[in-house]
Write a protein that holds these residues in place. Structure first.
Motif, PDB file in Angstrom:
ATOM      1  N   VAL A 146      34.134  34.110  29.451  1.00  0.00           N
ATOM      2  CA  VAL A 146      35.542  35.346  29.423  1.00  0.00           C
ATOM      3  C   VAL A 146      36.709  35.195  31.132  1.00  0.00           C
ATOM      4  CG1 VAL A 146      36.767  37.788  28.788  1.00  0.00           C
ATOM      5  CG2 VAL A 146      35.680  35.740  27.346  1.00  0.00           C
ATOM      6  N   SER A 147      34.445  36.579  31.803  1.00  0.00           N
ATOM      7  CA  SER A 147      35.296  36.536  33.749  1.00  0.00           C
ATOM      8  C   SER A 147      35.801  35.687  34.070  1.00  0.00           C
ATOM      9  CB  SER A 147      34.381  37.749  33.467  1.00  0.00           C
ATOM     10  OG  SER A 147      34.405  37.931  34.930  1.00  0.00           O
ATOM     11  N   MET A 148      35.106  34.533  34.169  1.00  0.00           N
ATOM     12  CA  MET A 148      35.867  33.448  34.752  1.00  0.00           C
ATOM     13  C   MET A 148      36.884  32.337  34.368  1.00  0.00           C
ATOM     14  SD  MET A 148      33.551  33.156  37.350  1.00  0.00           S
ATOM     15  CE  MET A 148      33.796  32.122  37.928  1.00  0.00           C
ATOM     16  N   LEU A 149      36.992  32.385  32.877  1.00  0.00           N
ATOM     17  CA  LEU A 149      38.057  31.678  32.283  1.00  0.00           C
ATOM     18  C   LEU A 149      39.664  32.864  32.397  1.00  0.00           C
ATOM     19  CD1 LEU A 149      36.338  30.320  29.691  1.00  0.00           C
ATOM     20  CD2 LEU A 149      37.368  29.728  32.361  1.00  0.00           C
ATOM     21  N   LYS A 164      44.170  41.354  35.884  1.00  0.00           N
ATOM     22  CA  LYS A 164      45.910  41.817  36.120  1.00  0.00           C
ATOM     23  C   LYS A 164      46.104  42.389  37.194  1.00  0.00           C
ATOM     24  CE  LYS A 164      44.940  45.395  32.253  1.00  0.00           C
ATOM     25  NZ  LYS A 164      45.001  46.239  31.468  1.00  0.00           N
ATOM     26  N   THR A 165      46.800  42.751  37.274  1.00  0.00           N
ATOM     27  CA  THR A 165      47.488  43.738  39.053  1.00  0.00           C
ATOM     28  C   THR A 165      47.626  44.826  38.920  1.00  0.00           C
ATOM     29  OG1 THR A 165      49.105  42.819  38.765  1.00  0.00           O
ATOM     30  CG2 THR A 165      47.800  41.653  39.859  1.00  0.00           C
ATOM     31  N   VAL A 166      47.682  45.788  37.525  1.00  0.00           N
ATOM     32  CA  VAL A 166      48.298  46.697  37.564  1.00  0.00           C
ATOM     33  C   VAL A 166      47.401  47.462  35.728  1.00  0.00           C
ATOM     34  CG1 VAL A 166      50.566  48.480  36.994  1.00  0.00           C
ATOM     35  CG2 VAL A 166      50.634  46.539  38.415  1.00  0.00           C
ATOM     36  N   ASN A 209      47.707  54.142  35.039  1.00  0.00           N
ATOM     37  CA  ASN A 209      48.679  54.378  36.143  1.00  0.00           C
ATOM     38  C   ASN A 209      48.071  54.160  37.688  1.00  0.00           C
ATOM     39  OD1 ASN A 209      51.073  54.047  36.631  1.00  0.00           O
ATOM     40  ND2 ASN A 209      51.068  56.451  36.283  1.00  0.00           N
ATOM     41  N   ARG A 210      48.323  52.914  37.759  1.00  0.00           N
ATOM     42  CA  ARG A 210      47.723  52.569  39.219  1.00  0.00           C
ATOM     43  C   ARG A 210      47.494  51.164  39.867  1.00  0.00           C
ATOM     44  NH1 ARG A 210      42.157  51.419  40.572  1.00  0.00           N
ATOM     45  NH2 ARG A 210      40.791  51.374  38.742  1.00  0.00           N
ATOM     46  N   ALA A 264      34.195  46.478  43.932  1.00  0.00           N
ATOM     47  CA  ALA A 264      34.904  47.584  42.582  1.00  0.00           C
ATOM     48  C   ALA A 264      36.034  46.756  42.240  1.00  0.00           C
ATOM     49  CB  ALA A 264      35.940  48.111  44.252  1.00  0.00           C
ATOM     50  N   TYR A 265      36.406  45.577  43.294  1.00  0.00           N
ATOM     51  CA  TYR A 265      36.847  44.705  42.560  1.00  0.00           C
ATOM     52  C   TYR A 265      37.005  43.833  40.268  1.00  0.00           C
ATOM     53  CZ  TYR A 265      38.045  39.761  40.939  1.00  0.00           C
ATOM     54  OH  TYR A 265      38.618  38.874  40.178  1.00  0.00           O
ATOM     55  N   TYR A 266      34.970  43.807  40.694  1.00  0.00           N
ATOM     56  CA  TYR A 266      35.014  43.586  39.361  1.00  0.00           C
ATOM     57  C   TYR A 266      35.025  44.639  38.379  1.00  0.00           C
ATOM     58  CZ  TYR A 266      32.440  40.950  36.008  1.00  0.00           C
ATOM     59  OH  TYR A 266      32.077  39.887  35.450  1.00  0.00           O
ATOM     60  N   SER A 267      34.939  46.124  38.815  1.00  0.00           N
ATOM     61  CA  SER A 267      34.953  47.202  37.476  1.00  0.00           C
ATOM     62  C   SER A 267      36.782  47.577  37.601  1.00  0.00           C
ATOM     63  CB  SER A 267      34.299  48.392  38.871  1.00  0.00           C
ATOM     64  OG  SER A 267      32.635  48.591  39.338  1.00  0.00           O
ATOM     65  N   ASP A 268      37.268  46.943  38.330  1.00  0.00           N
ATOM     66  CA  ASP A 268      38.697  47.142  37.879  1.00  0.00           C
ATOM     67  C   ASP A 268      38.788  46.548  36.712  1.00  0.00           C
ATOM     68  OD1 ASP A 268      39.229  49.317  38.973  1.00  0.00           O
ATOM     69  OD2 ASP A 268      39.958  48.058  40.547  1.00  0.00           O
ATOM     70  N   THR A 269      38.554  45.062  37.119  1.00  0.00           N
ATOM     71  CA  THR A 269      38.921  43.251  36.642  1.00  0.00           C
ATOM     72  C   THR A 269      37.414  42.749  35.003  1.00  0.00           C
ATOM     73  OG1 THR A 269      37.899  42.253  38.045  1.00  0.00           O
ATOM     74  CG2 THR A 269      40.029  42.750  38.122  1.00  0.00           C
TER      75      THR A 269
END
Length: 126
Positions: free
Chosen positions: A37-40, A44-46, A51-52, A76-81
């Motif tokens: 799922v993570s690869m496919l 998201k950007t927001v 609210n960030r 940090a990127y993977y925690s967000d996505t």
């Protein structure tokens, strides 16, 4: 008589090796499905929930790997996505509400004032 006792022992319905194999397979399937799922999915950007703006995938470079900034930024990127991030956060808040006396809405802080005002080492906080 000793031979009679050996034959009277009950055999387990399911062997422990089979149970261990099923548990390992279920765990591996869960990890693989999160990876797939993570690869496919698209990132998201927001985050409307937070609210960030979410972190973007860092650019790979040898110097960033050597100084450690690539690993920090990728974490940090993977925690967000992370896949199903919002659903996991909602589930986490429900579990917190179920097992605690405090109610959290994300950024709230609860301060508890003790009468003795001792720290954990037994010393006064002054």
């Amino acid at each position: 008589m000793a031979q009679v006792e050996k034959t009277q022992k009950l055999k387990p319905l399911v062997s422990t090796r089979l149970c261990a194999l099923l548990i390992i397979l279920a765990f591996a399937a869960g990890l693989f499905s999160l990876f797939a799922v993570s690869m496919l999915d698209t990132d998201k950007t927001v985050s409307e929930r937070d609210n960030r703006m979410l972190k973007t995938r860092p650019k790979f470079s040898v110097s960033a790997v050597l100084d450690g900034s690539y690993a920090r930024d990728f974490d940090a990127y993977y925690s967000d996505t992370f896949p199903l991030r919002d659903q996991f956060l909602t589930l986490n808040n429900k579990i917190k509400k179920l097992f605690s006396q405090t109610r959290s809405t994300g950024g709230d802080m609860v301060i508890v004032d003790f009468e003795g005002k001792d720290d954990f080492a037994g010393q006064d906080i002054d």
